[in-house]
Design a protein around this motif. Structure first.
Motif, PDB file in Angstrom:
ATOM      1  N   LEU A   1      76.407 109.863  57.686  1.00 50.72           N
ATOM      2  CA  LEU A   1      76.017 110.985  56.831  1.00 50.72           C
ATOM      3  C   LEU A   1      76.290 110.664  55.363  1.00 50.72           C
ATOM      4  CD1 LEU A   1      77.253 114.101  58.822  1.00 50.72           C
ATOM      5  CD2 LEU A   1      74.925 113.317  58.475  1.00 50.72           C
ATOM      6  N   LEU A   2      77.450 110.057  55.117  1.00 48.15           N
ATOM      7  CA  LEU A   2      77.820 109.792  53.725  1.00 48.15           C
ATOM      8  C   LEU A   2      77.009 108.653  53.134  1.00 48.15           C
ATOM      9  CD1 LEU A   2      81.698 110.097  53.733  1.00 48.15           C
ATOM     10  CD2 LEU A   2      80.034 111.687  52.824  1.00 48.15           C
ATOM     11  N   ASN A   3      76.376 107.859  53.982  1.00 52.75           N
ATOM     12  CA  ASN A   3      75.595 106.740  53.476  1.00 52.75           C
ATOM     13  C   ASN A   3      74.196 107.180  53.047  1.00 52.75           C
ATOM     14  OD1 ASN A   3      75.463 103.992  52.863  1.00 52.75           O
ATOM     15  ND2 ASN A   3      74.265 103.587  54.702  1.00 52.75           N
ATOM     16  N   GLN A   4      73.867 108.449  53.320  1.00 57.35           N
ATOM     17  CA  GLN A   4      72.557 108.932  52.921  1.00 57.35           C
ATOM     18  C   GLN A   4      72.592 109.397  51.476  1.00 57.35           C
ATOM     19  OE1 GLN A   4      71.300 111.977  55.521  1.00 57.35           O
ATOM     20  NE2 GLN A   4      71.483 110.719  57.335  1.00 57.35           N
ATOM     21  N   LYS A   5      71.386 109.538  50.957  1.00 60.57           N
ATOM     22  CA  LYS A   5      71.309 110.113  49.616  1.00 60.57           C
ATOM     23  C   LYS A   5      71.506 111.610  49.762  1.00 60.57           C
ATOM     24  CE  LYS A   5      68.591 109.649  45.468  1.00 60.57           C
ATOM     25  NZ  LYS A   5      67.346 109.096  44.932  1.00 60.57           N
ATOM     26  N   LEU A   6      72.657 112.067  49.310  1.00 63.35           N
ATOM     27  CA  LEU A   6      73.032 113.430  49.609  1.00 63.35           C
ATOM     28  C   LEU A   6      73.779 113.962  48.396  1.00 63.35           C
ATOM     29  CD1 LEU A   6      72.726 114.932  52.356  1.00 63.35           C
ATOM     30  CD2 LEU A   6      75.127 114.465  52.735  1.00 63.35           C
ATOM     31  N   ARG A   7      73.479 115.155  48.024  1.00 68.42           N
ATOM     32  CA  ARG A   7      74.173 115.720  46.873  1.00 68.42           C
ATOM     33  C   ARG A   7      75.671 115.856  47.191  1.00 68.42           C
ATOM     34  NH1 ARG A   7      71.745 119.060  42.608  1.00 68.42           N
ATOM     35  NH2 ARG A   7      69.772 118.633  43.640  1.00 68.42           N
ATOM     36  N   GLY A   8      76.483 115.415  46.289  1.00 66.32           N
ATOM     37  CA  GLY A   8      77.926 115.642  46.425  1.00 66.32           C
ATOM     38  C   GLY A   8      78.616 114.757  47.436  1.00 66.32           C
ATOM     39  N   ARG A   9      78.010 113.614  47.754  1.00 66.15           N
ATOM     40  CA  ARG A   9      78.644 112.823  48.810  1.00 66.15           C
ATOM     41  C   ARG A   9      79.954 112.190  48.345  1.00 66.15           C
ATOM     42  NH1 ARG A   9      74.836 107.469  49.274  1.00 66.15           N
ATOM     43  NH2 ARG A   9      74.837 107.003  47.073  1.00 66.15           N
ATOM     44  N   THR A  10      80.074 111.882  47.045  1.00 60.81           N
ATOM     45  CA  THR A  10      81.351 111.350  46.548  1.00 60.81           C
ATOM     46  C   THR A  10      82.448 112.385  46.724  1.00 60.81           C
ATOM     47  OG1 THR A  10      79.997 110.334  44.856  1.00 60.81           O
ATOM     48  CG2 THR A  10      82.362 110.119  44.634  1.00 60.81           C
ATOM     49  N   PHE A  11      82.083 113.628  46.480  1.00 61.02           N
ATOM     50  CA  PHE A  11      83.037 114.722  46.640  1.00 61.02           C
ATOM     51  C   PHE A  11      83.464 114.866  48.097  1.00 61.02           C
ATOM     52  CE2 PHE A  11      83.679 119.319  47.360  1.00 61.02           C
ATOM     53  CZ  PHE A  11      84.801 119.480  46.572  1.00 61.02           C
ATOM     54  N   TYR A  12      82.474 114.856  48.998  1.00 59.71           N
ATOM     55  CA  TYR A  12      82.803 114.925  50.422  1.00 59.71           C
ATOM     56  C   TYR A  12      83.729 113.784  50.819  1.00 59.71           C
ATOM     57  CZ  TYR A  12      79.124 118.358  51.397  1.00 59.71           C
ATOM     58  OH  TYR A  12      78.357 119.474  51.446  1.00 59.71           O
TER      59      TYR A  12
END
Lengths: 303, 337
Positions: free
Chosen positions: B136-147
Motif C-alpha cells: 500500500l505504501l509503495n503506491q502513489k498515495l497522498r500522505g504516504r510519508t505520514f502513514y
C-alpha cells in the motif's frame, strides 16, 4: 550493485529516477478511486492500531490515581502532571537514566570500535576460514538468553562483577560485537571497491585504506550500527533484571518493572516513567529511521 | 576453501582464482599472504571478544549441563563465608530428563509445541501484514510519508515500554474489555486464561514486529526494477499476475533474510512474554522464558537444567538455519547473510 543504501530508503528519495521508468509501479495505485479509498481506509486503521497503545499510555500517565487505568473516563476531570513531577523528584529516575546511559553507551562504543575493522575485513577479503567465521557471526545472533545466562552469572560472580556496569556491558558485548560486525559488513559492501583499489594504487596499506578512505565514507553505517547496539542494550530485559541488584543501578527496563512487582502497583507512576523513557528514544529513532533497515538488509536489497 | 580474492579486483566471491593477466604464482602467493595477514589482524579483536565472551561461557555452560548444579550446591558467598561448589558430574542425565523424563511432556514438549506455534504464527502475521502495508505504501498515495512515520512507531518505542502499555489495555477492566463489553461481546480474561494469554502474546508481538517487516519489504519493493512491471503490463498481465510473477520473485532475497531474522528473533523473544505475564502464565511461556524461569525465577535455581534448555534451543535454531540455508541454496537463492 544497482542500488546503494541511500537510494533504497524513503520513497521521497526516489524522484531522481526518470519519470517514465517509475511510472510503471505507480500506475497500479492510480487506477481507481475505490481502490485508493480502500487503501486509505486500511492505512488509517493500521495507523490507529499502531498509535493507540502509545497514546493510551500517554493518556493514562495524566491520571493521578493508580487505578485510573480502569476508569479512564474519570481522568478527563483531573488531568495533571503530578505523576511526572513525582517520578522526577521522588523516584530513582535519574539513577536509572545514568545506569541505562552508561551501560548502553559503553556497549555501543566498545561494540562499534571492535567490530569496524572486522566488518571491513569480511566485506573485502576472502581469507581461509572466511565462511566459518561468517557462520559463527550468524550463530551468535541466535543465542537465546538462556544459553549464556547461567555461565555468565557464574563467571561474573567469580569476578565480583554482578551488580556492576562493567559486567552488564561485557554481557551485552557478547551480542553487540558480532551484530555490529555483521551489520557493518553489509554497509561496507555498498561502498564501491574501486575506492579501495585507488587507495591501494596510491600506496596505502589495507589499514590505511580502511582508516583514511573507507571509515569516513562509512559514517552513516557506523551510526546505524551504533544506534542498533544502543537500542538493543537499552531495551534488554533478561540480563539486566538478573544481574543488576541494587535499585539505583537498575536500567529503565528493570526500573519500570519495580513499580508493579511490589505489593501495590503504582501504575500511574509507571505510565509516566514509560512516557518519559519513550519520548526521547522515539524522537531519536525518527531522526535515523530512514537509514536503519538498509543496514540490516543491505545485502538483500541489492538488485 | 575459498581463495583470497580481493573484491576490489572485481572478481566474485568463491570464484576459482587463476585468471589470465594476473601476476605470477610467487607474487600472487606473497600478495595473498599479505592479504591474509591483514585480514586476520583485522578480525582479531572480534575473534578475541567472541572467544572470551561467547565461546568460553558457552563451553562452561555446556559443562554445567552435564552436572546437577543448582543454587544450593554452586559456589556462593553467605556473609563472609565462601562456600565451594559441590555439584557433581552426572553426564547426559539433564538432557535425558528434559527430553524423555517422566515430566518431559509438561515441562519440555508442551512448551516446545507452543514455541513452534508461536514462532510460525507470529512470523506469518508479521510478514503478511508487513507486506500488505508495504504494498500500500509503495503506491502513489497522498500522505504516504505520514502513514509510514506513524506505522513505524511501534518499532521506535522500546518494547519494554509498549508491553506495559498493552498490559494496561489488556487488564480485566482495561480499555479493550471495556470496549468489548460496550459492544456486548464477551470480555476474555486476557492475562489469566491460557488460550487468551497466548492470543494476547501473539497479538502484542505482532504489533511490535510488523514495522520492521514493513520497512524492510518496502525497501525491497523499491529496488525492483519498474521496467519489469511495464513489460508485464505490455504482455497483459493482471494485477495478481504482476504480484505473483514480478513482485514476489523480486522480493525473494529480502524476504529470505527478514524471515530468517524474524524466526530467530521471535523464537528468542523474551521481553514480550516475560513482561506481559511475569510468572503468572506457566502455559504461555515459550522455551526461552521457561528456561529463564528454571534458572532464575524459582527457588532453588536450577542452573544445570536452565543451561541445558539453552543449549537445546541453540541447537534447534542452528538446525533450522542450516536447513533453511540449504533449502535456499537449492533454488540457487543466496541468503544475504
Amino acid at each position: 550493485m544497482s542500488t546503494t543504501t541511500v537510494k533504497t530508503t524513503a520513497p521521497a528519495d526516489r524522484p531522481v529516477a526518470p519519470a517514465t521508468v517509475s511510472r510503471g509501479t505507480r500506475r497500479r495505485g492510480e487506477n481507481s478511486l475505490a481502490g485508493s479509498l480502500a487503501a486509505h481506509a486500511i492505512l488509517i486503521v493500521a495507523s490507529l492500531a499502531a498509535l493507540f497503545p502509545i497514546a493510551w499510555l500517554l493518556f493514562l500517565s495524566l491520571g493521578p490515581d493508580k487505578d485510573d487505568y480502569l476508569h479512564p473516563g474519570r481522568i478527563f476531570g483531573k488531568m495533571t502532571l503530578d505523576n511526572y513531577s513525582f517520578v522526577l523528584k521522588e523516584t530513582p529516575f535519574f539513577d536509572w537514566l545514568v545506569s541505562t546511559l552508561v551501560v548502553s553507551l559503553g556497549t555501543t562504543v566498545i561494540g562499534v570500535l571492535i567490530a569496524a575493522t572486522t566488518g571491513y575485513a569480511v566485506s573485502r577479503m576472502r581469507f581461509p576460514g572466511y565462511r566459518k567465521f561468517m557462520w559463527v557471526l550468524l550463530v551468535t545472533q541466535m543465542f537465546p538468553v538462556a544459553v549464556l545466562m547461567v555461565p555468565m552469572y557464574e563467571i561474573l560472580s567469580e569476578l565480583k562483577l554482578i551488580d556492576s556496569y562493567l559486567g552488564l556491558i561485557l554481557v551485552y558485548c557478547s551480542t553487540a560485537v558480532p551484530y555490529c560486525a555483521w551489520l557493518l559488513k553489509g554497509y561496507f559492501d555498498t561502498i564501491p571497491f574501486e575506492i579501495d583499489e585507488a587507495g591501494r594504487v596510491d600506496g596505502l596499506t589495507p589499514f590505511g585504506t580502511f582508516a583514511r578512505l573507507i571509515l569516513p565514507l562509512a559514517k552513516p553505517g557506523l551510526a546505524v550500527a551504533a544506534f542498533y547496539s544502543f537500542i538493543t542494550a537499552f531495551g534488554e530485559v533478561a540480563f539486566a533484571s538478573t544481574f543488576m541488584l541494587s535499585d539505583t543501578k537498575y536500567t529503565f527496563a528493570v526500573g519500570l518493572q519495580s513499580f508493579v512487582s511490589e505489593h501495590d502497583a503504582q501504575r500511574n507512576l509507571m505510565a509516566a516513567t514509560a512516557v518519559l523513557v519513550a519520548i526521547p528514544v522515539s524522537a531519536f529513532f525518527y531522526l535515523v529511521q530512514k537509514n536503519l533497515v538498509t543496514g540490516l538488509t543491505a545485502g538483500g536489497t541489492k538488485g | 576453501m575459498t581463495v583470497a580474492i580481493d573484491r576490489a579486483t572485481g572478481k566474485r566471491r568463491g570464484e576459482p582464482g587463476g585468471s589470465p593477466g594476473r601476476p605470477g604464482r610467487l607474487t600472487r602467493l606473497k600478495q595473498s599472504y599479505q592479504r591474509y595477514w591483514y585480514a586476520y589482524a583485522m578480525i582479531a579483536p572480534v575473534v578475541v571478544v567472541l572467544g572470551v565472551l561467547v565461546l568460553y561461557p558457552l563451553a562452561r555452560g555446556f559443562y554445567l549441563t552435564l552436572t546437577n548444579a543448582n543454587s544450593l550446591n554452586s559456589a556462593r558467598t553467605i556473609g563472609v563465608n565462601e562456600i565451594e561448589a559441590t555439584y557433581e558430574f552426572i553426564g547426559l542425565d539433564n538432557y535425558a530428563d528434559i527430553l524423555w523424563g517422566p515430566t518431559s511432556y509438561d515441562r519440555f514438549w508442551s512448551h516446545f509445541v507452543w514455541t513452534i506455534v508461536w514462532t510460525a504464527l507470529c512470523v506469518a502475521l508479521h510478514y503478511v501484514i508487513g507486506l500488505g502495508l508495504a504494498l500500500l505504501l509503495n503506491q502513489k498515495l497522498r500522505g504516504r510519508t505520514f502513514y509510514r512515520l506513524i506505522l513505524v512507531l511501534p518499532w521506535a518505542v522500546p518494547t519494554f515500554v509498549t508491553v506495559f502499555g498493552w498490559r494496561f489495555m489488556l487488564a480485566d477492566g482495561g480499555i479493550i474489555n471495556a470496549g468489548l463489553e460496550a459492544l456486548h461481546l464477551p470480555a476474555p480474561l486476557w492475562l489469566e486464561d491460557t488460550f487468551w494469554q497466548r492470543f494476547a502474546a501473539i497479538m502484542v508481538n505482532t504489533w511490535c514486529g510488523v514495522p520492521f517487516m514493513m520497512v524492510s519489504l518496502l525497501g525491497g519493493l523499491q529496488s525492483i526494477d519498474s521496467s519489469l512491471y511495464e513489460a508485464a503490463e505490455m504482455d497483459g498481465a493482471s494485477a495478481w499476475q504482476r504480484f505473483r510473477y514480478v513482485t514476489l520473485p523480486g522480493l525473494r532475497s529480502v524476504s529470505s533474510t527478514v524471515v530468517l531474522l524474524g524466526v530467530i528473533w521471535t523464537f528468542n523473544q523474551f521481553a514480550v512474554i516475560f513482561l506481559l505475564f511475569g510468572d503468572t502464565a506457566p502455559e504461555a511461556q515459550i522455551l526461552v522464558t521457561w528456561a529463564y524461569y528454571l534458572g532464575f525465577g524459582q527457588q532453588p535455581r536450577d542452573f544445570a537444567q536452565s543451561a541445558a534448555y539453552g543449549i537445546l534451543l541453540l541447537a534447534i535454531l542452528i538446525v533450522f538455519t542450516s536447513v533453511y540455508r540449504r533449502w535456499l541454496n537449492r533454488d540457487e537463492q543466496q541468503l544475504a547473510i
